[in-house]
Motif scaffolding. Structure first.
Motif, PDB file in Angstrom:
ATOM      1  N   MET A 223       0.848  -1.195   0.000  1.00  7.49           N
ATOM      2  CA  MET A 223       0.000   0.000   0.000  1.00  7.49           C
ATOM      3  C   MET A 223       0.882   1.242   0.000  1.00  7.49           C
ATOM      4  N   GLY A 224       0.651   2.141  -0.928  1.00  5.22           N
ATOM      5  CA  GLY A 224       1.566   3.257  -1.097  1.00  5.22           C
ATOM      6  C   GLY A 224       1.110   4.538  -0.441  1.00  5.22           C
ATOM      7  N   ILE A 225       2.098   5.380  -0.177  1.00  4.59           N
ATOM      8  CA  ILE A 225       1.832   6.677   0.446  1.00  4.59           C
ATOM      9  C   ILE A 225       0.816   7.472  -0.372  1.00  4.59           C
ATOM     10  N   LEU A 226       0.916   7.360  -1.699  1.00  7.91           N
ATOM     11  CA  LEU A 226       0.063   8.177  -2.551  1.00  7.91           C
ATOM     12  C   LEU A 226      -1.305   7.548  -2.828  1.00  7.91           C
ATOM     13  N   SER A 227      -1.569   6.394  -2.238  1.00  6.56           N
ATOM     14  CA  SER A 227      -2.876   5.755  -2.436  1.00  6.56           C
ATOM     15  C   SER A 227      -3.984   6.586  -1.797  1.00  6.56           C
ATOM     16  N   SER A 228      -5.222   6.334  -2.239  1.00  6.81           N
ATOM     17  CA  SER A 228      -6.333   7.118  -1.677  1.00  6.81           C
ATOM     18  C   SER A 228      -6.674   6.656  -0.265  1.00  6.81           C
ATOM     19  N   SER A 229      -6.331   5.425   0.062  1.00  5.43           N
ATOM     20  CA  SER A 229      -6.602   4.917   1.409  1.00  5.43           C
ATOM     21  C   SER A 229      -5.365   4.157   1.883  1.00  5.43           C
ATOM     22  N   VAL A 230      -4.907   4.451   3.075  1.00  2.00           N
ATOM     23  CA  VAL A 230      -3.676   3.814   3.564  1.00  2.00           C
ATOM     24  C   VAL A 230      -3.873   3.272   4.983  1.00  2.00           C
ATOM     25  N   SER A 231      -2.945   2.402   5.383  1.00  3.75           N
ATOM     26  CA  SER A 231      -2.865   1.962   6.774  1.00  3.75           C
ATOM     27  C   SER A 231      -1.482   2.349   7.268  1.00  3.75           C
ATOM     28  N   ILE A 232      -1.406   2.756   8.532  1.00  2.37           N
ATOM     29  CA  ILE A 232      -0.116   3.216   9.048  1.00  2.37           C
ATOM     30  C   ILE A 232       0.219   2.524  10.363  1.00  2.37           C
ATOM     31  N   THR A 233       1.444   2.002  10.430  1.00  2.00           N
ATOM     32  CA  THR A 233       1.997   1.505  11.685  1.00  2.00           C
ATOM     33  C   THR A 233       3.149   2.434  12.030  1.00  2.00           C
ATOM     34  N   ARG A 234       3.197   2.850  13.290  1.00  2.42           N
ATOM     35  CA  ARG A 234       4.193   3.861  13.661  1.00  2.42           C
ATOM     36  C   ARG A 234       5.308   3.283  14.537  1.00  2.42           C
ATOM     37  N   TYR A 235       6.484   3.851  14.360  1.00  2.00           N
ATOM     38  CA  TYR A 235       7.642   3.396  15.115  1.00  2.00           C
ATOM     39  C   TYR A 235       8.440   4.555  15.689  1.00  2.00           C
ATOM     40  N   LYS A 236       9.117   4.251  16.788  1.00  2.00           N
ATOM     41  CA  LYS A 236      10.170   5.130  17.297  1.00  2.00           C
ATOM     42  C   LYS A 236      11.471   4.441  16.887  1.00  2.00           C
ATOM     43  N   VAL A 237      12.417   5.225  16.370  1.00  3.62           N
ATOM     44  CA  VAL A 237      13.695   4.643  15.963  1.00  3.62           C
ATOM     45  C   VAL A 237      14.676   4.828  17.117  1.00  3.62           C
TER      46      VAL A 237
END
Lengths: 204, 175
Positions: free
Chosen positions: A1-15
């Motif tokens: 799923m790409g950043i530029l898609s109309s709908s996305v899913s996001i998982t977040r991280y601390k590096v």
């Protein structure tokens, strides 16, 4: 799923951790060393590696290929070959029959059966194309945060493992407990309460 | 030493309590949410809420669908001890609108539709669209962080039991 898609899913991280300076050179060299290996016409059934965000199938890594503004942008590519079980079953039946006829026996040993199956999978893997899956990554190095554009378990595990293999620094998945611990400015006393927290009952 | 991977399951309830608290404020005290984040114009329920009941080691999940996600069914589930484990929301800020599903246990954002960006016509435009998209994603994650940070501070304070839980219980019992 790409950043530029109309709908996305996001998982977040601390590096967690820092890279050797100059950072962009370290990043570039890490991506190059761990870029995706093509497995077409090879017997491997899976390949995982970094790919260029703007051209994940033929791109080569250089600074302008992964730096957009202050964001380090890359794609995680997972190529997989899937052989339908029924195809293996059919090929196995044909090959086993040939072997039995040739040997004049009416049974095959466990090892022979295994060897036949392995050979079939090996030769089919050489013939079939892999299916690529692309998942975008945005790494804000200064902020020590990373956005991964998928919420699926397998790509998440592959990302965490490849990231550590590439940079020897860990990604900490941000879910409620880690958000509280690392991003909510809690005092030591509050952290202590957090660790001993138990669920609230709203119905009694 | 805290085992981060084990904490995902051990403290999974924090996320469900967060979403339940958020639903309570959306339904009863949207002004409080505006005070926490003054960029908030509207925050509305979308078309799906998942309720999870983990009381007495029986894990039961109910999915409620429909516009405004039928609050009656949600209240019934809350009355049996279930908490919100996934919520579909619509957030408006000026002319911009984000729609997304937030999962309690993981705080992952799924089905996120961010405000429309300009359509790119040439390669150079992609960079601009990309930066705008990233800005929009960061905006929504920061928006959630503001509420979560506020929630966790209350959750770890005496006010949680003394005030918040009493208010939520009374809301559940009222319906």
């Amino acid at each position: 799923m790409g950043i530029l898609s109309s709908s996305v899913s996001i998982t977040r991280y601390k590096v967690e951790g820092e890279l050797q300076k100059p950072v962009l050179e370290t990043v570039c060299s890490g991506f190059k060393k761990n870029c995706i290996n093509e497995i077409e016409n090879k017997s491997s059934d899976k390949s995982v590696g970094w790919a260029c965000f703007d051209n994940p199938f033929v791109g080569n890594f250089h600074r302008s290929s992964f730096l957009i503004g202050t964001n380090i942008v890359v794609s995680l590519r997972i190529d997989k070959k899937t052989i339908p079980a029924k195809v293996v079953e059919k090929e196995y039946a044909i090959e086993a029959n040939k072997r039995l006829k040739k040997s004049g026996r009416d049974f095959l040993s466990k090892q022979e059966k295994k060897d036949i199956k392995d050979n079939i999978v090996h030769s089919l893997n050489l013939k079939i194309p892999s299916i690529p899956n692309i998942y975008d990554v945005v790494w804000q190095y200064e902020e020590k945060t990373l956005l991964f554009f998928s919420s699926m378990k397998n790509p998440i595990e592959e990302l965490e493992s490849l990231f550590y293999k590439t940079f020897s620094i860990r990604l900490i998945n941000l879910f409620p407990f880690t958000m509280s611990l690392f991003k909510s400015n809690l005092s030591d006393a509050e952290k202590n309460i957090l660790i001993n927290l138990s669920p609230t009952c709203f119905t009694e | 030493m805290i085992d981060i991977s084990a904490s995902y399951n051990k403290y999974g309830f924090i996320g469900n309590e967060f979403l339940t608290w958020l639903l309570f404020l959306i339904e009863n005290d949207i002004d409080e949410l505006s005070k926490i984040n003054n960029s908030l114009i509207t925050l509305e329920l979308g078309d799906r809420i998942v309720m999870e009941n983990i009381q007495e080691n029986v894990n039961k999940t109910i999915t409620i669908r429909g516009d405004g996600a039928s609050l009656e069914e949600v209240m019934t589930a809350l009355g049996t001890g279930a908490l919100v484990s996934e919520i579909n929301l619509s957030y408006k800020n000026n002319d911009q609108n984000w729609k997304f599903t937030l999962t309690g246990r993981s705080l992952k954002l799924t089905s996120l539709k961010s405000p429309k960006t300009i359509i790119f016509e040439s390669g150079n435009d992609i960079e601009g669209v990309f930066l705008e998209k990233v800005y929009l994603y960061i905006t929504i994650t920061e928006f959630i962080d503001t509420f979560f940070e506020h929630f966790i501070k209350i959750r770890l304070s005496k006010d949680w039991i003394d005030t918040t839980v009493i208010s939520i219980k009374s809301w559940i019992n009222q319906k």
